[in-house]
Design a protein around this motif. Structure first.
Motif, PDB file in Angstrom:
ATOM      1  N   ILE A 152       0.867  -1.198   0.000  1.00 32.08           N
ATOM      2  CA  ILE A 152       0.000   0.000   0.000  1.00 32.08           C
ATOM      3  C   ILE A 152       0.898   1.240   0.000  1.00 32.08           C
ATOM      4  O   ILE A 152       1.913   1.274   0.694  1.00 32.08           O
ATOM      5  N   THR A 153       0.520   2.231  -0.822  1.00 33.45           N
ATOM      6  CA  THR A 153       1.303   3.465  -0.878  1.00 33.45           C
ATOM      7  C   THR A 153       0.623   4.544  -0.039  1.00 33.45           C
ATOM      8  O   THR A 153      -0.499   4.363   0.432  1.00 33.45           O
ATOM      9  N   GLN A 154       1.291   5.665   0.070  1.00 33.52           N
ATOM     10  CA  GLN A 154       0.668   6.846   0.700  1.00 33.52           C
ATOM     11  C   GLN A 154      -0.594   7.206  -0.105  1.00 33.52           C
ATOM     12  O   GLN A 154      -0.676   6.900  -1.294  1.00 33.52           O
ATOM     13  N   PRO A 155      -1.572   7.838   0.541  1.00 36.62           N
ATOM     14  CA  PRO A 155      -2.792   8.221  -0.181  1.00 36.62           C
ATOM     15  C   PRO A 155      -2.524   9.337  -1.189  1.00 36.62           C
ATOM     16  O   PRO A 155      -1.680  10.211  -0.933  1.00 36.62           O
ATOM     17  N   ILE A 156      -3.227   9.277  -2.320  1.00 37.68           N
ATOM     18  CA  ILE A 156      -3.157  10.366  -3.304  1.00 37.68           C
ATOM     19  C   ILE A 156      -4.580  10.780  -3.652  1.00 37.68           C
ATOM     20  O   ILE A 156      -5.534  10.192  -3.153  1.00 37.68           O
ATOM     21  N   LYS A 157      -4.690  11.784  -4.510  1.00 33.52           N
ATOM     22  CA  LYS A 157      -6.004  12.343  -4.840  1.00 33.52           C
ATOM     23  C   LYS A 157      -6.997  11.248  -5.242  1.00 33.52           C
ATOM     24  O   LYS A 157      -6.705  10.434  -6.111  1.00 33.52           O
ATOM     25  N   GLY A 161      -4.932   5.336  -0.955  1.00 37.40           N
ATOM     26  CA  GLY A 161      -3.662   4.657  -1.222  1.00 37.40           C
ATOM     27  C   GLY A 161      -3.777   3.736  -2.428  1.00 37.40           C
ATOM     28  O   GLY A 161      -4.876   3.320  -2.793  1.00 37.40           O
ATOM     29  N   ILE A 162      -2.632   3.435  -3.049  1.00 38.30           N
ATOM     30  CA  ILE A 162      -2.637   2.461  -4.140  1.00 38.30           C
ATOM     31  C   ILE A 162      -2.303   1.101  -3.530  1.00 38.30           C
ATOM     32  O   ILE A 162      -1.255   0.933  -2.890  1.00 38.30           O
ATOM     33  N   ILE A 163      -3.187   0.134  -3.764  1.00 37.90           N
ATOM     34  CA  ILE A 163      -3.021  -1.207  -3.210  1.00 37.90           C
ATOM     35  C   ILE A 163      -2.824  -2.174  -4.372  1.00 37.90           C
ATOM     36  O   ILE A 163      -3.330  -1.940  -5.469  1.00 37.90           O
ATOM     37  N   GLY A 164      -2.063  -3.246  -4.132  1.00 34.79           N
ATOM     38  CA  GLY A 164      -1.947  -4.246  -5.194  1.00 34.79           C
ATOM     39  C   GLY A 164      -0.883  -5.271  -4.892  1.00 34.79           C
ATOM     40  O   GLY A 164      -0.297  -5.300  -3.798  1.00 34.79           O
ATOM     41  N   THR A 182      -7.807   8.855  -8.819  1.00 37.45           N
ATOM     42  CA  THR A 182      -6.648   8.823  -9.716  1.00 37.45           C
ATOM     43  C   THR A 182      -6.586   7.493 -10.471  1.00 37.45           C
ATOM     44  O   THR A 182      -6.319   7.467 -11.667  1.00 37.45           O
ATOM     45  N   ILE A 183      -6.809   6.375  -9.764  1.00 39.14           N
ATOM     46  CA  ILE A 183      -6.821   5.062 -10.430  1.00 39.14           C
ATOM     47  C   ILE A 183      -8.101   4.343  -9.997  1.00 39.14           C
ATOM     48  O   ILE A 183      -8.130   3.664  -8.973  1.00 39.14           O
ATOM     49  N   ASN A 184      -9.160   4.528 -10.763  1.00 39.94           N
ATOM     50  CA  ASN A 184     -10.458   3.983 -10.349  1.00 39.94           C
ATOM     51  C   ASN A 184     -10.585   2.472 -10.508  1.00 39.94           C
ATOM     52  O   ASN A 184     -10.949   1.784  -9.569  1.00 39.94           O
ATOM     53  N   PRO A 185     -10.303   1.930 -11.709  1.00 31.59           N
ATOM     54  CA  PRO A 185     -10.518   0.477 -11.854  1.00 31.59           C
ATOM     55  C   PRO A 185      -9.369  -0.329 -11.273  1.00 31.59           C
ATOM     56  O   PRO A 185      -8.343   0.223 -10.867  1.00 31.59           O
ATOM     57  N   MET A 186      -9.553  -1.650 -11.221  1.00 35.91           N
ATOM     58  CA  MET A 186      -8.433  -2.557 -10.972  1.00 35.91           C
ATOM     59  C   MET A 186      -7.715  -2.682 -12.314  1.00 35.91           C
ATOM     60  O   MET A 186      -8.323  -3.030 -13.327  1.00 35.91           O
TER      61      MET A 186
END
Ligand SMILES: Cc1cc2nc3c(=O)[nH]c(=O)nc-3n(C[C@H](O)[C@H](O)[C@H](O)COP(=O)(O)OP(=O)(O)OC[C@H]3O[C@@H](n4cnc5c(N)ncnc54)[C@H](O)[C@@H]3O)c2cc1C
Length: 382
Positions: free
Chosen positions: A229-234, A259-262, A237-241
């Motif tokens: 998981i990254t720091q949260p961003i706006k 956050g960006i998860i993956g 920004t990345i809606n779909p998987m």
């Protein structure tokens, strides 16, 4: 205190066990969930949030179509977050495009509106994508994501309202069996009488099967998969998987917190170890920034690991085991059990209350391994 008896005992309080108990309780069945730690403490809270109908066979497409209907219905009724922000598979060569065209045909036939789109269209959906090597994408706007903690808790609360008992820190240690019939379940807190048991312990399923003396071969093994998981961003920004098989079998999306998860395909096992590794950190950074170069500027906050409970064809074992009455299994979800849970709840509740179900449960027949009838491997991310 343990209840003295329960009509049905579900072992395992992950999303699958909870969804089964919810559906049974809703139908007026007296059901108890036994969970050795706390509700959702297994793979469920470690999962990547994704819910998709883009599979490559009829059964999984139909089951996931039903599951998404239930995700929609229950998230509205119980007020938890589920958003249909789509799944976007990035494709880089003709071979991949051909495979996905075939998959899309099956999906469309059963009412899942996936389409093949151009790289430019993909970039409209996720403007930060690097599309220089992408030649097409498979896009279904009705796929989505849900917060596993929120969703599991919401189903658990409703299950209780319908009369289910959910017992935490209650570990199953064995069974009381007489003449091939279950009479009770032994736990660290005493015995609970029951005639019907559902094994919903996923990565631990083979241990429960062994305790019940099941002879049928149901190969389910725990594999370590990691996530980041990254720091949260706006927001937005990345809606779909976003999925890229070319770049490490990567999947990534933005959580409701921003956050960006993956994760990626990097797999260790069979093992019950759950320590994250440096190698994963390096690989996930490399692959994610190939797909979305702007991620280079983001801080990674945390990595963790969880189990994929894998079967040889990446499909779960769901059904009744006849050598012991009445013993059911719903386990071995091979990395996509969170998304399936609402439909699995319905299938198992149908089997217990009506003896059959309208969903294509035969695909997940627990006897297929012993018969040597493996299915087409289900599309597995991560
Ligand atoms: C990194 C990662 C990413 C993933 N991403 C996705 C995704 O995007 N989408 C998706 O659909 N799936 C995903 N998955 C898979 C998903 O997490 C699992 O398929 C799903 O959570 C399985 O749910 P479950 O209820 O069957 O198992 P679990 O959540 O593992 O629940 C089983 C429960 O059984 C309990 N238990 C075990 N033994 C006993 C015992 N003896 N007595 C009592 N209780 C016992 C455990 O404590 C546990 O809580 C991911 C998994 C990982 C690890």
């Amino acid at each position: 205190m343990l209840p003295e008896k329960s009509e049905v005992v579900v072992i395992g309080g992950g999303i699958v066990g909870v969804a089964i108990a919810h559906e049974l309780a809703k139908r007026g069945i007296d059901v108890t969930v036994l969970e050795k730690r706390f509700i959702g403490s297994g793979s469920t809270f470690r999962c990547g949030t994704g819910i998709r109908q883009q599979f490559n066979d009829e059964a999984n497409v139909r089951v996931m179509k039903r599951s998404v209907e239930l995700w929609e219905k229950y998230s509205r009724e119980y007020n938890f977050s589920f958003s249909q922000t789509g799944y976007l598979f990035l494709l880089y060569d003709e071979g991949e495009v051909e495979t996905f065209k075939r998959n899309i045909k099956i999906q469309n036939k059963f009412g899942v509106p996936t389409r093949l789109i151009t790289p430019e269209e993909a970039k409209e959906i996720v403007p930060l994508l690097d599309i220089s090597e992408v030649i097409a994408a498979s896009w279904n706007p009705t796929d989505g994501k849900a917060d596993p903690f929120e969703a599991t808790t919401a189903f658990a609360i409703k299950a209780k309202e319908y009369g289910a008992k959910l017992l935490e820190y209650t570990e199953v240690k064995g069974f009381i069996i007489e003449n091939g019939e279950i009479k009770g379940v032994k736990t660290n807190r005493g015995i609970i009488k029951t005639g019907i048991v559902v094994n919903a312990t996923n990565a631990w399923a083979k241990l429960i099967n062994a305790m019940a003396g099941i002879r049928l071969k149901i190969p389910i093994e725990p594999y370590k998969h990691q996530a980041v998981i990254t720091q949260p961003i706006k927001r937005g920004t990345i809606n779909p998987m976003v999925i890229s098989f070319k770049y490490g079998h990567a999947y990534l999306t933005q959580t409701f917190h921003g956050g960006i998860i993956g994760g990626i395909g990097y797999e260790v096992g069979p093992t019950y170890d759950l320590t994250p590794t440096y190698e994963f950190l390096r690989e996930v950074s490399y692959y994610f920034t190939k797909i979305i170069p702007a991620l280079k500027n983001l801080l990674i906050l945390r990595t963790w690991a969880g189990y994929y409970a894998k079967t040889p064809d990446s499909n779960p074992a769901i059904g009744k085991i006849d050598e012991l009455s009445d013993y059911y299994i719903a386990a071995g979800f091979s990395g996509h059990g969170f998304m399936m849970a609402p439909a699995v709840g319905e299938m198992i509740a149908d089997l217990i209350t009506r003896g059959k179900t309208n969903l294509p449960i035969e695909w997940y027949d627990p006897y297929r391994f012993e018969r040597g009838e493996l299915r087409t491997a289900a599309l597995q991310m991560g």
